[in-house]
Scaffold this motif. Structure first.
Motif, mmCIF file in Angstrom:
data_model
loop_
_atom_site.group_PDB
_atom_site.id
_atom_site.type_symbol
_atom_site.label_atom_id
_atom_site.label_comp_id
_atom_site.label_asym_id
_atom_site.label_seq_id
_atom_site.Cartn_x
_atom_site.Cartn_y
_atom_site.Cartn_z
ATOM 1 N N UNK A 45 0.840 -1.188 0.000
ATOM 2 C CA UNK A 45 0.000 0.000 0.000
ATOM 3 C C UNK A 45 0.876 1.240 0.000
ATOM 4 N N UNK A 46 0.241 2.345 -0.337
ATOM 5 C CA UNK A 46 0.896 3.649 -0.316
ATOM 6 C C UNK A 46 0.072 4.519 0.621
ATOM 7 N N UNK A 47 0.748 5.257 1.486
ATOM 8 C CA UNK A 47 0.040 6.198 2.356
ATOM 9 C C UNK A 47 0.712 7.560 2.254
ATOM 10 N N UNK A 48 -0.064 8.594 2.517
ATOM 11 C CA UNK A 48 0.487 9.941 2.535
ATOM 12 C C UNK A 48 0.230 10.541 3.914
ATOM 13 N N UNK A 49 1.287 11.138 4.469
ATOM 14 C CA UNK A 49 1.194 11.839 5.757
ATOM 15 C C UNK A 49 1.980 13.137 5.618
ATOM 16 N N UNK A 50 1.344 14.249 5.918
ATOM 17 C CA UNK A 50 2.007 15.568 5.867
ATOM 18 C C UNK A 50 2.692 15.801 4.520
ATOM 19 N N UNK A 51 2.002 15.491 3.437
ATOM 20 C CA UNK A 51 2.474 15.712 2.069
ATOM 21 C C UNK A 51 3.657 14.833 1.674
ATOM 22 N N UNK A 52 3.912 13.751 2.404
ATOM 23 C CA UNK A 52 4.981 12.814 2.066
ATOM 24 C C UNK A 52 4.356 11.441 1.858
ATOM 25 N N UNK A 53 4.677 10.793 0.730
ATOM 26 C CA UNK A 53 4.161 9.454 0.453
ATOM 27 C C UNK A 53 5.129 8.406 0.962
ATOM 28 N N UNK A 54 4.569 7.331 1.499
ATOM 29 C CA UNK A 54 5.353 6.184 1.952
ATOM 30 C C UNK A 54 4.875 4.965 1.176
ATOM 31 N N UNK A 55 5.784 4.344 0.441
ATOM 32 C CA UNK A 55 5.479 3.154 -0.338
ATOM 33 C C UNK A 55 5.845 1.944 0.505
ATOM 34 N N UNK A 56 4.840 1.196 0.944
ATOM 35 C CA UNK A 56 5.063 0.007 1.764
ATOM 36 C C UNK A 56 5.128 -1.186 0.818
ATOM 37 N N UNK A 57 6.333 -1.715 0.659
ATOM 38 C CA UNK A 57 6.577 -2.833 -0.243
ATOM 39 C C UNK A 57 6.726 -4.110 0.575
ATOM 40 N N UNK A 58 6.785 -5.239 -0.092
ATOM 41 C CA UNK A 58 6.918 -6.510 0.616
ATOM 42 C C UNK A 58 8.220 -6.592 1.392
ATOM 43 N N UNK A 59 9.255 -5.892 0.947
ATOM 44 C CA UNK A 59 10.560 -6.008 1.601
ATOM 45 C C UNK A 59 10.994 -4.772 2.384
ATOM 46 N N UNK A 60 10.409 -3.606 2.116
ATOM 47 C CA UNK A 60 10.811 -2.382 2.795
ATOM 48 C C UNK A 60 9.785 -1.278 2.583
ATOM 49 N N UNK A 61 9.975 -0.167 3.279
ATOM 50 C CA UNK A 61 9.150 1.022 3.092
ATOM 51 C C UNK A 61 10.044 2.128 2.547
ATOM 52 N N UNK A 62 9.573 2.784 1.497
ATOM 53 C CA UNK A 62 10.341 3.847 0.860
ATOM 54 C C UNK A 62 9.599 5.159 1.037
ATOM 55 N N UNK A 63 10.325 6.166 1.502
ATOM 56 C CA UNK A 63 9.752 7.503 1.673
ATOM 57 C C UNK A 63 9.916 8.263 0.360
ATOM 58 N N UNK A 64 8.826 8.767 -0.159
ATOM 59 C CA UNK A 64 8.838 9.551 -1.387
ATOM 60 C C UNK A 64 9.213 10.987 -1.033
ATOM 61 N N UNK A 65 9.597 11.740 -2.031
ATOM 62 C CA UNK A 65 9.861 13.158 -1.790
ATOM 63 C C UNK A 65 8.539 13.856 -1.500
ATOM 64 N N UNK A 66 8.619 15.046 -0.992
ATOM 65 C CA UNK A 66 7.411 15.783 -0.616
ATOM 66 C C UNK A 66 6.526 16.011 -1.832
ATOM 67 N N UNK A 67 5.236 15.739 -1.667
ATOM 68 C CA UNK A 67 4.281 15.906 -2.762
ATOM 69 C C UNK A 67 4.042 17.381 -3.037
ATOM 70 N N UNK A 68 4.047 17.711 -4.296
ATOM 71 C CA UNK A 68 3.740 19.080 -4.693
ATOM 72 C C UNK A 68 2.375 19.148 -5.377
ATOM 73 N N UNK A 69 1.762 17.970 -5.543
ATOM 74 C CA UNK A 69 0.422 17.879 -6.120
ATOM 75 C C UNK A 69 -0.416 17.005 -5.197
ATOM 76 N N UNK A 70 -1.712 16.972 -5.432
ATOM 77 C CA UNK A 70 -2.603 16.157 -4.603
ATOM 78 C C UNK A 70 -2.229 14.682 -4.696
ATOM 79 N N UNK A 71 -2.453 13.942 -3.610
ATOM 80 C CA UNK A 71 -2.155 12.510 -3.551
ATOM 81 C C UNK A 71 -2.848 11.771 -4.694
ATOM 82 N N UNK A 72 -4.111 12.094 -4.963
ATOM 83 C CA UNK A 72 -4.859 11.424 -6.035
ATOM 84 C C UNK A 72 -4.178 11.607 -7.384
ATOM 85 N N UNK A 73 -3.640 12.789 -7.621
ATOM 86 C CA UNK A 73 -2.956 13.058 -8.881
ATOM 87 C C UNK A 73 -1.629 12.310 -8.941
#
Length: 131
Positions: A45-73
């Motif tokens: 799954x992917x979650x967004x908290x405080x404009x930052x996305x976290x990609x939860x993968x089977x082996x690790x979680x990766x922090x995305x860079x700060x979102x500059x657009x809406x999560x849906x986009x």
């Protein structure tokens, strides 16, 4: 001659594995360290908290860079895929990793609990059990 046969078999196996790995459905996203590309089926799954996305993968979680657009986009590419839904405005889940579903939450196969938005509960339940 047997040595040459083994060399040819090793080469063919390596080419097959390379093609198999590169034909898997993938998606890319930007992180503070550059662009990552992952196999879609590894995404739980992917979650967004405080404009930052976290990609939860089977082996690790990766922090995305700060979102500059809406999560849906930003998640449009994934949300258009058959196996992904938004059960809540801050989450995008992979149906293949759902372990259980209650009237108020989804438990993922990694143990994570994702709460369902009331307006999404019926839609997500229908999608999970019918498809």
């Amino acid at each position: 001659a047997p040595h040459e046969l083994f060399i040819a078999l090793d080469r063919a196996a390596a080419e097959h594995l390379f093609r198999q790995e590169h034909n898997k459905p993938q998606f890319s996203f930007r992180t503070p360290h550059g662009i990552n590309t992952v196999n879609i089926m590894e995404s739980i799954y992917v979650e967004v908290m405080c404009h930052v996305s976290y990609f939860h993968l089977t082996s690790l979680t990766i922090r995305d860079s700060e979102l500059r657009v809406a999560f849906a986009v930003s998640m449009e590419e994934l949300s258009e895929r058959d196996h992904f839904w938004r059960p809540h405005r801050s989450y995008l889940v992979n149906q293949g990793h759902i372990f259980s579903l209650t009237s108020s939450s989804i438990q993922m196969d990694n143990g994570s609990i994702i709460h369902l938005a009331r307006q999404c509960a019926a839609e997500v339940k229908k999608a999970v059990w019918i498809t």
